[in-house]
Design a protein around this motif. Structure first.
Motif, mmCIF file in Angstrom:
data_model
loop_
_atom_site.group_PDB
_atom_site.id
_atom_site.type_symbol
_atom_site.label_atom_id
_atom_site.label_comp_id
_atom_site.label_asym_id
_atom_site.label_seq_id
_atom_site.Cartn_x
_atom_site.Cartn_y
_atom_site.Cartn_z
ATOM 1 N N GLN A 1 0.739 -1.098 0.078
ATOM 2 C CA GLN A 1 -0.363 -0.344 0.468
ATOM 3 C C GLN A 1 1.027 1.467 -0.420
ATOM 4 O OE1 GLN A 1 -2.309 -1.794 4.062
ATOM 5 N NE2 GLN A 1 -3.829 -1.150 1.929
ATOM 6 N N ALA A 2 1.901 0.894 0.787
ATOM 7 C CA ALA A 2 2.707 2.022 0.760
ATOM 8 C C ALA A 2 3.326 2.453 -0.792
ATOM 9 C CB ALA A 2 3.954 2.009 1.970
ATOM 10 N N GLU A 3 3.550 1.606 -1.263
ATOM 11 C CA GLU A 3 4.190 1.968 -2.217
ATOM 12 C C GLU A 3 3.542 2.207 -3.702
ATOM 13 O OE1 GLU A 3 6.926 1.559 -5.495
ATOM 14 O OE2 GLU A 3 7.573 1.314 -3.411
ATOM 15 N N ILE A 4 2.115 2.054 -3.281
ATOM 16 C CA ILE A 4 0.914 2.508 -3.899
ATOM 17 C C ILE A 4 0.973 3.795 -4.350
ATOM 18 C CG2 ILE A 4 -1.185 1.951 -4.980
ATOM 19 C CD1 ILE A 4 -1.072 -0.319 -4.356
ATOM 20 N N ILE A 5 0.737 4.240 -2.758
ATOM 21 C CA ILE A 5 0.761 5.709 -2.577
ATOM 22 C C ILE A 5 2.314 6.628 -3.052
ATOM 23 C CG2 ILE A 5 0.892 7.573 -0.363
ATOM 24 C CD1 ILE A 5 -1.798 5.766 -0.803
ATOM 25 N N ARG A 6 3.200 5.828 -3.205
ATOM 26 C CA ARG A 6 4.219 6.636 -3.833
ATOM 27 C C ARG A 6 3.959 7.102 -4.930
ATOM 28 N NH1 ARG A 6 7.309 3.796 0.536
ATOM 29 N NH2 ARG A 6 7.092 2.143 -1.258
ATOM 30 N N ARG A 7 3.234 6.027 -6.045
ATOM 31 C CA ARG A 7 3.068 6.176 -6.901
ATOM 32 C C ARG A 7 2.588 7.482 -6.948
ATOM 33 N NH1 ARG A 7 1.974 0.934 -7.998
ATOM 34 N NH2 ARG A 7 1.079 1.134 -10.067
ATOM 35 N N ILE A 8 1.331 7.069 -6.455
ATOM 36 C CA ILE A 8 0.207 8.380 -7.031
ATOM 37 C C ILE A 8 0.643 9.666 -6.346
ATOM 38 C CG2 ILE A 8 -1.964 8.788 -5.521
ATOM 39 C CD1 ILE A 8 -2.871 6.134 -5.205
ATOM 40 N N HIS A 9 1.583 9.446 -5.253
ATOM 41 C CA HIS A 9 2.805 10.543 -5.262
ATOM 42 C C HIS A 9 3.084 12.168 -6.323
ATOM 43 C CE1 HIS A 9 5.591 13.201 -3.779
ATOM 44 N NE2 HIS A 9 5.486 13.864 -2.574
ATOM 45 N N ASP A 10 4.367 10.564 -6.697
ATOM 46 C CA ASP A 10 4.977 11.084 -7.642
ATOM 47 C C ASP A 10 3.963 10.888 -8.797
ATOM 48 O OD1 ASP A 10 7.101 10.266 -6.419
ATOM 49 O OD2 ASP A 10 7.870 8.628 -7.641
ATOM 50 N N GLU B 1 -10.671 9.125 -9.757
ATOM 51 C CA GLU B 1 -9.704 9.157 -10.387
ATOM 52 C C GLU B 1 -8.582 8.504 -10.293
ATOM 53 O OE1 GLU B 1 -9.701 12.698 -13.191
ATOM 54 O OE2 GLU B 1 -8.241 13.115 -11.882
ATOM 55 N N LEU B 2 -7.694 8.736 -8.856
ATOM 56 C CA LEU B 2 -6.786 8.269 -8.395
ATOM 57 C C LEU B 2 -7.147 6.764 -8.160
ATOM 58 C CD1 LEU B 2 -4.603 11.373 -7.095
ATOM 59 C CD2 LEU B 2 -4.075 10.476 -8.544
ATOM 60 N N SER B 3 -8.058 6.072 -7.192
ATOM 61 C CA SER B 3 -8.568 5.197 -6.673
ATOM 62 C C SER B 3 -8.553 4.118 -8.417
ATOM 63 C CB SER B 3 -10.000 5.120 -6.027
ATOM 64 O OG SER B 3 -10.860 4.566 -5.559
ATOM 65 N N ARG B 4 -9.434 4.777 -8.637
ATOM 66 C CA ARG B 4 -9.373 3.783 -9.842
ATOM 67 C C ARG B 4 -8.001 3.439 -11.154
ATOM 68 N NH1 ARG B 4 -14.220 7.256 -11.201
ATOM 69 N NH2 ARG B 4 -13.040 8.984 -12.544
ATOM 70 N N GLN B 5 -7.363 4.131 -10.851
ATOM 71 C CA GLN B 5 -6.248 4.455 -11.832
ATOM 72 C C GLN B 5 -5.372 3.592 -11.313
ATOM 73 O OE1 GLN B 5 -4.255 8.363 -12.881
ATOM 74 N NE2 GLN B 5 -2.483 6.965 -14.004
ATOM 75 N N TYR B 6 -5.510 3.686 -9.806
ATOM 76 C CA TYR B 6 -3.699 2.995 -8.758
ATOM 77 C C TYR B 6 -5.200 1.105 -8.342
ATOM 78 C CZ TYR B 6 -0.621 6.352 -10.579
ATOM 79 O OH TYR B 6 -0.190 6.767 -10.974
ATOM 80 N N LEU B 7 -5.901 1.728 -8.519
ATOM 81 C CA LEU B 7 -7.052 0.251 -8.246
ATOM 82 C C LEU B 7 -6.868 0.195 -6.886
ATOM 83 C CD1 LEU B 7 -5.905 -2.515 -10.716
ATOM 84 C CD2 LEU B 7 -7.797 -1.157 -10.224
ATOM 85 N N ILE B 8 -6.855 1.140 -5.819
ATOM 86 C CA ILE B 8 -6.662 1.306 -3.994
ATOM 87 C C ILE B 8 -8.373 2.284 -3.892
ATOM 88 C CG2 ILE B 8 -5.229 3.559 -4.513
ATOM 89 C CD1 ILE B 8 -4.280 2.614 -1.290
ATOM 90 N N ASN B 9 -8.941 1.179 -3.237
ATOM 91 C CA ASN B 9 -9.975 1.876 -2.926
ATOM 92 C C ASN B 9 -9.894 3.322 -2.194
ATOM 93 O OD1 ASN B 9 -10.605 1.998 0.385
ATOM 94 N ND2 ASN B 9 -9.797 -0.486 0.331
ATOM 95 N N THR B 10 -10.838 4.463 -2.105
ATOM 96 C CA THR B 10 -10.836 5.584 -2.013
ATOM 97 C C THR B 10 -10.753 6.121 -0.068
ATOM 98 O OG1 THR B 10 -13.381 6.123 -1.133
ATOM 99 C CG2 THR B 10 -11.553 6.578 -3.707
ATOM 100 N N ALA B 11 -10.391 4.815 1.009
ATOM 101 C CA ALA B 11 -10.225 5.093 2.239
ATOM 102 C C ALA B 11 -9.562 4.725 2.622
ATOM 103 C CB ALA B 11 -11.536 4.218 3.217
#
Length: 337
Positions: free
Chosen positions: A232-241, A255-265
């Motif tokens: 999860q941390a790795e996905i968040i770093r990609r979102i941050h970048d 948008e970010l939730s759909r693109q990176y396959l992680i729920n909004t919460a």
């Protein structure tokens, strides 16, 4: 990540003064033994990224208790150290932010004023991330195999059960953290700026105060924040970048939730754990800090700077800039002309 902002943060951060004697890509370790022997100063042979500089200065306070000051500059690096399985690490963050990706796929992030707890066998070979590019803090290491029989006198008088204390904060989870509070701040308010002559006696007192405080307080289900999976941390770093690579573009959480396959919460929760702020607050501050850099270092107009960091309206940009920097962008630029 835009390296301009991180570099600027590093220059402004007080931690740089502690790393004047550490070349890029090096890790300096200083150790002060219990006896009156000279301290030991050596560089680790660990391979580090070229932009990373690390320094730890460790004081043995009692048999089984040591305290280390930690000064880190960098982005991500591997950290190897040897500890017995029965050592508990208590970390306090003075400034910056740090995340450990430990074995078993767990990550633990904490920031300024927070306390973190983990069994050191969990981080003997871990990946450390500095979301803000720097970290200053200290570590209290407790060797339970020694302290079961040789507690300092003050802690014995208080009938402190060191093993019960460790179980209460780590227990089955093995990692935990307490968010910053006035009581935690009081304990650590003076330990980062002590004259060398006073360090060991003062740290002995403060270490015992910390353990007595923790024994009286205990973890609260309402205040402890937990570790989460490293994926999860790795996905968040990609979102941050993605969000910081082009500040002209604005993303919604959906948008970010759909693109990176992680729920909004999970996205919102883990982002705040890693970077210390909600997504919207972090990006507002990031944009304004980038704008401040452009105002200092370029001759672009205020409207051009506003557009580059994602504000179509100069008036909204000026209001946001003043909210973060406490000064209008035009007045800010005048200070650097």
């Amino acid at each position: 990540m835009m390296m301009g902002q991180k570099t600027d943060c590093r220059k402004d951060c007080q931690i740089s003064s502690h790393l004047r004697d550490v070349p890029p890509g090096k890790f300096l370790m200083i150790r002060h033994p219990l006896s009156d022997e000279d301290f030991i100063r050596e560089f680790s042979d660990a391979e580090l990224p070229a932009d990373t500089r690390l320094k730890t200065e460790t004081y043995l306070l009692y048999p089984g208790i040591e305290l280390s000051y930690n000064y880190f500059l960098g982005d991500r690096f591997r950290f190897h150290h040897r500890h017995k399985d029965c050592v508990l690490s208590i970390d306090h963050c003075c400034r910056g932010r740090i995340g450990w990706e430990m074995k078993d796929g767990l990550s633990l992030y904490f920031g300024s004023g927070d306390l973190a707890f983990h069994a050191t066998d969990k981080c003997a070979d871990s990946l450390i991330t500095l979301p803000l590019g720097y970290y200053e803090g200290l570590t209290v290491s407790l060797d339970l195999s020694v302290l079961r029989d040789t507690l300092p006198e003050l802690l014995r008088d208080a009938e402190l059960d060191i093993c019960a204390l460790c179980r209460s904060f780590c227990g089955e989870k093995e990692t935990a953290a307490l968010p910053a509070s006035p009581r935690i701040g009081h304990i650590f308010s003076e330990v980062y700026d002590l004259p060398e002559k006073m360090r060991r006696p003062y740290l002995r007192l403060k270490c015992q105060e910390l353990l007595l405080f923790l024994s009286m307080t205990g973890p609260s289900e309402n205040t402890v924040f937990d570790s989460f999976h490293s994926e999860q941390a790795e996905i968040i770093r990609r979102i941050h970048d993605a969000m910081t690579s082009d500040l002209r573009k604005r993303y919604t959480i959906e948008e970010l939730s759909r693109q990176y396959l992680i729920n909004t919460a999970a996205l919102k929760s883990v982002f705040k754990s890693v970077y210390g702020m909600p997504v919207a607050s972090y990006m507002k501050q990031y944009r304004i800090m980038r704008a401040a850099e452009l105002l200092r270092n370029t001759d672009r107009s205020v409207s051009e700077v506003a557009s580059e960091v994602g504000y179509e309206s100069q008036s909204k940009f000026s209001a946001a800039f003043k909210d973060i920097m406490k000064i209008l962008p035009t007045d800010y630029r005048r200070q650097y002309i």
